[in-house]
Design an enzyme around this catalytic site. Structure first.
Site, PDB file in Angstrom:
ATOM      1  N   TYR A   1       8.470   8.205  16.544  1.00 41.40           N
ATOM      2  CA  TYR A   1       8.549   8.203  15.082  1.00 41.40           C
ATOM      3  C   TYR A   1       9.743   9.022  14.601  1.00 41.40           C
ATOM      4  O   TYR A   1      10.521   8.576  13.740  1.00 41.40           O
ATOM      5  CB  TYR A   1       7.247   8.760  14.513  1.00 41.40           C
ATOM      6  CG  TYR A   1       7.163   8.726  13.009  1.00 41.40           C
ATOM      7  CD1 TYR A   1       7.007   7.525  12.333  1.00 41.40           C
ATOM      8  CD2 TYR A   1       7.217   9.906  12.268  1.00 41.40           C
ATOM      9  CE1 TYR A   1       6.920   7.489  10.950  1.00 41.40           C
ATOM     10  CE2 TYR A   1       7.126   9.876  10.879  1.00 41.40           C
ATOM     11  CZ  TYR A   1       6.975   8.669  10.228  1.00 41.40           C
ATOM     12  OH  TYR A   1       6.896   8.635   8.855  1.00 41.40           O
TER      13      TYR A   1
ATOM     14  N   VAL B   1       9.813  -7.030   8.789  1.00 46.54           N
ATOM     15  CA  VAL B   1      11.178  -6.615   8.435  1.00 46.54           C
ATOM     16  C   VAL B   1      12.120  -6.594   9.628  1.00 46.54           C
ATOM     17  O   VAL B   1      13.346  -6.619   9.457  1.00 46.54           O
ATOM     18  CB  VAL B   1      11.181  -5.236   7.746  1.00 46.54           C
ATOM     19  CG1 VAL B   1      10.476  -5.305   6.397  1.00 46.54           C
ATOM     20  CG2 VAL B   1      10.585  -4.156   8.637  1.00 46.54           C
TER      21      VAL B   1
ATOM     22  N   LYS C   1      13.038   7.756  12.408  1.00 49.90           N
ATOM     23  CA  LYS C   1      13.368   8.311  11.095  1.00 49.90           C
ATOM     24  C   LYS C   1      14.678   9.095  11.127  1.00 49.90           C
ATOM     25  O   LYS C   1      15.408   9.146  10.132  1.00 49.90           O
ATOM     26  CB  LYS C   1      12.214   9.185  10.602  1.00 49.90           C
ATOM     27  CG  LYS C   1      10.934   8.402  10.321  1.00 49.90           C
ATOM     28  CD  LYS C   1      11.142   7.295   9.301  1.00 49.90           C
ATOM     29  CE  LYS C   1       9.857   6.609   8.907  1.00 49.90           C
ATOM     30  NZ  LYS C   1      10.047   5.572   7.878  1.00 49.90           N
TER      31      LYS C   1
ATOM     32  N   SER D   1       0.837  -1.202   0.000  1.00 52.58           N
ATOM     33  CA  SER D   1       0.000   0.000   0.000  1.00 52.58           C
ATOM     34  C   SER D   1       0.871   1.251   0.000  1.00 52.58           C
ATOM     35  O   SER D   1       2.086   1.180   0.205  1.00 52.58           O
ATOM     36  CB  SER D   1      -0.916   0.019   1.235  1.00 52.58           C
ATOM     37  OG  SER D   1      -0.153   0.087   2.425  1.00 52.58           O
TER      38      SER D   1
END
Length: 253
Positions: free
Chosen positions: A159, A58, A163, A15
């Site tokens: 988050y 992952v 990142k 997606s």
């Protein structure tokens, strides 16, 4: 690098940004393996692009190795890796009720977004090096960072940390793999119309889009895929993090 006839892996490929990247690679003739946890969407897209789907976490080393074994058996050794798998956590360090941020939630975000990215890069590169590819380029890795790495907002500590780690590994990973002719580049998207944002009311989507200086709208997954295409094609793009954000700089909230 021309991808026609080559194996490619896209994580989070069922997606959003990953799906757009998988479609782009398939249009250019690549044999695409989709790594994702969403079996229904992943199988549907694999059928659409004549690719293959593998259910993959992952952050799980054994799972990634097994999926790469299967993908290599189907498509040959992968020459392109696009890392789009990720999760978002929206929690303050201490919430309004005085509760501390869950350590498990923080750890999970780091595991998927950062450790998962590293896990994929290392396993991909090891296989590619062992394959003994000749020529100027052996392979390309494209990672997904975020503008949150630079402009993390209130509630984005987990988050933004994850990142920021992706940003931080980009250059040393490119330097590590340069002798093997494998490039590593990361994209830091701004506000894009991903499945998470598609669940918001149209008015909320429009409000978010108006925060972008130009063009004043949400980014489209195809525009992310267009940059992936350019990175793969241009051999001098290496060791860089590219903001794809319409010149936005995120406010605290």
């Amino acid at each position: 690098m021309k991808v026609e006839g080559l194996g490619a892996i896209v994580t989070g490929g069922a997606s959003g940004l990953g799906a757009a990247s998988a479609r782009m690679l398939a249009r250019n003739g690549a044999k695409v393996a989709i790594f994702d946890l969403n079996e229904e969407a992943g199988n549907a897209l694999a059928a659409e692009i004549s690719g293959a789907f593998f259910k993959v976490n992952v952050a799980d080393e054994a799972n990634v190795i097994a999926a790469m074994d299967a993908a290599q058996a189907a498509h040959g050794v992968a020459r392109v890796l696009v890392n789009c798998a990720g999760i978002a956590t929206a929690t303050r360090i201490v919430d309004k009720e005085g509760n501390a941020h869950s350590l498990d939630a923080y750890r999970r975000t780091i595991e998927v977004n950062l450790i998962g990215t590293f896990n994929m890069i290392s396993k991909f590169a090891a296989r590619l090096i062992a394959a003994g590819i000749e020529g100027e380029e052996a392979g390309v890795v494209v990672n997904t960072a975020s503008v949150a790495a630079y402009d993390g907002q209130i509630g984005q500590v987990a988050y933004a940390s994850s990142k920021g780690g992706v940003v931080g590994l980009t250059l040393p990973a490119a330097r590590d793999l340069a002798q093997h002719r494998i490039r590593v580049v990361s994209i830091a998207p701004g506000i894009f119309l991903t499945p998470m944002l598609m669940g918001l009311p149209p008015a909320a989507q429009e409000s978010l889009g108006q925060q972008v200086p130009h063009p004043s709208r949400l980014g489209r997954p195809d525009e992310y895929a267009q940059l992936v295409e350019s990175i793969v094609a241009n051999p001098m793009l290496n060791g860089e993090v590219i903001r794809l954000d319409g010149a936005i700089r995120m406010a605290p909230r």
